[in-house]
Design an enzyme around this catalytic site. Structure first.
Site, PDB file in Angstrom:
ATOM      1  N   GLU A 217      35.379  34.328  38.807  1.00 35.28           N
ATOM      2  CA  GLU A 217      34.942  35.342  39.296  1.00 35.28           C
ATOM      3  C   GLU A 217      35.555  36.811  38.559  1.00 35.28           C
ATOM      4  O   GLU A 217      36.529  36.849  38.684  1.00 35.28           O
ATOM      5  CB  GLU A 217      35.281  35.538  40.763  1.00 35.28           C
ATOM      6  CG  GLU A 217      34.489  36.584  41.832  1.00 35.28           C
ATOM      7  CD  GLU A 217      34.898  36.741  43.166  1.00 35.28           C
ATOM      8  OE1 GLU A 217      35.303  35.556  43.574  1.00 35.28           O
ATOM      9  OE2 GLU A 217      34.865  37.605  43.726  1.00 35.28           O
TER      10      GLU A 217
ATOM     11  N   ASP B 139      38.847  45.650  49.047  1.00 33.18           N
ATOM     12  CA  ASP B 139      39.823  45.385  48.281  1.00 33.18           C
ATOM     13  C   ASP B 139      41.166  45.754  48.896  1.00 33.18           C
ATOM     14  O   ASP B 139      41.345  46.940  49.222  1.00 33.18           O
ATOM     15  CB  ASP B 139      39.887  45.267  46.939  1.00 33.18           C
ATOM     16  CG  ASP B 139      38.768  44.459  46.358  1.00 33.18           C
ATOM     17  OD1 ASP B 139      38.962  43.324  46.397  1.00 33.18           O
ATOM     18  OD2 ASP B 139      37.873  45.039  45.601  1.00 33.18           O
TER      19      ASP B 139
END
Lengths: 393, 254
Positions: free
Chosen positions: B46, B57
């Site tokens: 990824e 995040d």
């Protein structure tokens, strides 16, 4: 969308091509819950009563409309000010927060979180949390905690926890990011009390509805003053909640609607369509789609985007948006203070600055103008003193 | 069926998938780091495209994004890098919607596909808004991976999982990326997904240690490990150090 100019967004939460709900899957159920609760509450007379009563008994509403006679004589206009600076906590921010605090209680949640730039929304949120017995955490960019240190202390006095945000530009946009990240971890018992007409659906619509009390009151007050449809309705715009609130009372009439942005944060003039903070709107960004940092003398307008309904109103031409520079803003703040005895917030001074600049130009002599005096300047006087002293050196 | 899903279904018959995440451009040697992850036994990669405002995040990947942006990383530089290395495992690109929206959805999908990527993950685009990106990705054959969260109600799990291509990304907890303890809600989320689809289901978000990975792999098809490995790259630019850190995750899954 409904027929009114500022009606309900469509099913997807869009105003034209702007709006929507761009949030992580984890937050989709929470946004749906807020939407469902808001639709039910806003249709419930008991909720509306409690909202109105709280704004009156606790918030000091209705706020007056003041004819600004000496400023009018100076500019050759007929200027009226909707006095949100006289509302409890010193700005229009409380309107939205009371609505969302009542909604939080109705959803059975015990805690609210919020982002804040200048600190006005943070103070208002902390105030409503205290009033309704909710726990409260406010995210504030570290730069802003310095610029607005007194507001940090106010929030703490009100029992809130203030979390300085040290990521990115350390201002309002980063505070929103951090609040959204926090919300993911605690949606079950926590409501995110977004402070402007931005974010994912239903926030832009819901916040505008809560703020429309400004326009509803002003519309009746202007009628009483014999000016039912002022030629211009002017408000400053960061995310755009005070502007949306006052525009809502006049959008279906002939008044020209004017939003005034900080030059360094003017998403309408310098932005491009993009996705940030849950919405598709106009955003300041670079050639690669990275969000750029807004720069303004006023922490409350230091935001690289704008509420999606404003992007829509700009696209249809129903409202127009203009930037003003920091120097014009300081001059306008001094002028209003000296000739009217009202020290406006730096954000609010943007609206005055545009009017001063455009009197006799974009705004013909003799025009009637309603300005939303969105907040008082107490929070800014130390900063303004420093700026003026700097000039004197 | 997308090429990504074909590959991941074939893989499922062999072993649990180890899918490490790395931010494109976060270090000058990021492509060497990707190869180190392959050497450590990654089944797919990824690769993040940095965005200025990464709302899903935590601090580690935020820092990686800041470094990548400071180094001038763009969708074009990441695409070029991936294309040059001809990585032997499927590459799935993770970014935020504005990055591809700004370039133009069709241009972005073609660019990533031509670079060799087989799928994308856009964590700020839920099912209701994913249509335009899926349409743009269909031509070049890019799979659009969707996430299921612990908060996703059962009826919605069926709709989101049914629309996810390549694999279904099961979020192990109500959190953004970053360190966490234990395996969170992963088992419940995977069970809900398995009840409605046989698309490979990978668990991510807060899989911080090989022990977490091993426990999680008991009941899913693969695990995604991000912050725990990204942190190694933030600390040291040496690909061998990253490979050393990644191997125990591989071992835990076998």
């Amino acid at each position: 969308m409904s027929d009114a100019v500022m009606g309900r967004p469509d099913e997807s939460g869009r105003f034209g091509e702007f709006g929507g709900r761009f949030v992580p899957e984890a937050l989709v159920p929470a946004c749906l819950e807020v939407e469902e609760a808001f639709v039910a509450a806003w249709g419930d007379p008991a909720f509306r009563d409690e909202f109105q009563r709280t704004l009156q008994e606790f918030g000091g509403r209705p706020t007056p409309v003041t004819p600004l006679d000496r400023l009018s004589a100076r500019l050759g206009l007929r200027v009226y000010a909707k006095r949100e600076d006289l509302a409890h906590t010193g700005s229009h921010k409380l309107n939205n927060v009371v609505g969302q605090a009542l909604l939080t209680r109705r959803m059975g949640k015990r805690r609210i979180i919020a982002e804040t730039g200048a600190g006005q929304h943070g103070v208002a949120t902390a105030t409503a949390a205290a009033r309704f017995g909710l726990a409260c955490t406010v995210f504030m960019g570290e730069v802003d905690t310095v610029r607005q240190a007194l507001n940090v202390f106010r929030m703490e006095l009100l029992g809130a926890t203030v979390v300085p945000v040290r990521t990115g530009s350390r201002t309002l946009k980063d505070a929103v990011n951090e609040a959204l990240r926090e919300w993911v971890t605690c949606v079950e018992d926590t409501h995110y009390c977004l402070g402007s007409v931005m974010g994912p659906h239903p926030f832009p619509w819901m916040v505008r509805e809560f703020q429309s009390v400004i326009g509803t009151e002003a519309s009746a007050q202007m009628r009483d003053l014999g000016v039912p449809a002022p030629d211009f309705v002017v408000a400053c715009v960061g995310g755009g909640s005070n502007a949306a609130g006052i525009f809502a009372g006049f959008a279906d009439g002939p008044s020209r609607l004017i939003g005034v942005e900080a030059r360094g944060g003017s998403a309408i003039v310098y932005g491009a369509p993009g996705i940030l903070h849950g919405m598709r709107s106009l955003l300041l960004q670079d050639d690669h789609g990275q969000i750029t940092e807004a720069e303004s003398i006023s922490a409350g307008l230091d935001y690289p985007g704008i509420g999606p309904e404003h992007a829509y109103l700009a696209s249809t031409g129903r409202a127009q948006y203009y930037p003003v520079g920091d120097e014009e803003v300081i001059d306008a703040l001094r002028l209003l203070s000296e000739v009217e005895g009202i020290i406006p917030a730096l954000e609010t001074a943007h609206a005055i600055a545009w009017l001063v600049r455009e009197a006799g130009r974009e705004v013909p002599r003799g025009s009637s103008v309603l300005v939303n005096l969105s907040g008082r300047g107490d929070k800014d006087v130390a900063q303004v003193r420093d700026i003026l002293r700097g000039e004197g050196d | 069926m997308t090429e990504l899903e074909r590959r991941l279904r074939a893989l499922r018959d062999q072993r649990r998938a180890f899918v490490p995440y790395l931010m494109g451009g976060m270090s000058p040697r990021w492509l060497d780091h990707l190869e180190a992850l392959v050497a450590a036994g990654a089944d797919a990669l990824e690769v993040g495209l940095p965005f200025s405002d990464p709302m899903m995040d935590g601090p580690v990947i935020q820092e990686a994004a800041l470094r990548a942006l400071a180094a001038g990383t763009t969708i074009e530089t990441v695409a070029t890098g991936i294309a040059e290395r001809h990585l032997p495992v499927p590459v799935v690109v993770m970014t935020y919607y504005n990055v591809v929206h700004h370039l133009g959805l069709e241009r972005a999908a073609s660019l990533l596909s031509e670079a060799g990527a087989l799928g994308t993950i856009l964590p700020d685009v839920p099912l209701e808004e994913i249509g335009p990106w899926k349409d743009a990705s269909a031509g070049p054959g890019l799979a659009t991976v969707l996430l299921i969260a612990p908060s996703t109600p059962p009826a919605r799990v069926a709709r989101v999982a049914g629309a996810s291509e390549g694999f279904v990304y099961a979020a192990a907890r109500m959190a953004v990326t970053g360190h966490a303890e234990g395996t969170g809600d992963a088992q419940r989320v995977v069970r809900a997904i398995r009840a409605v689809t046989d698309t490979p289901t990978y668990v991510g978000i807060g899989i911080s240690t090989p022990a977490h990975a091993a426990a999680t792999a008991e009941w899913c098809d693969g695990v995604i490990v991000g912050s725990a490995l990204v942190e190694r790259v933030l600390e040291s630019d040496d690909p061998a150090a990253l490979e050393h850190a990644a191997r125990p995750f591989r071992a835990a899954l076998d």
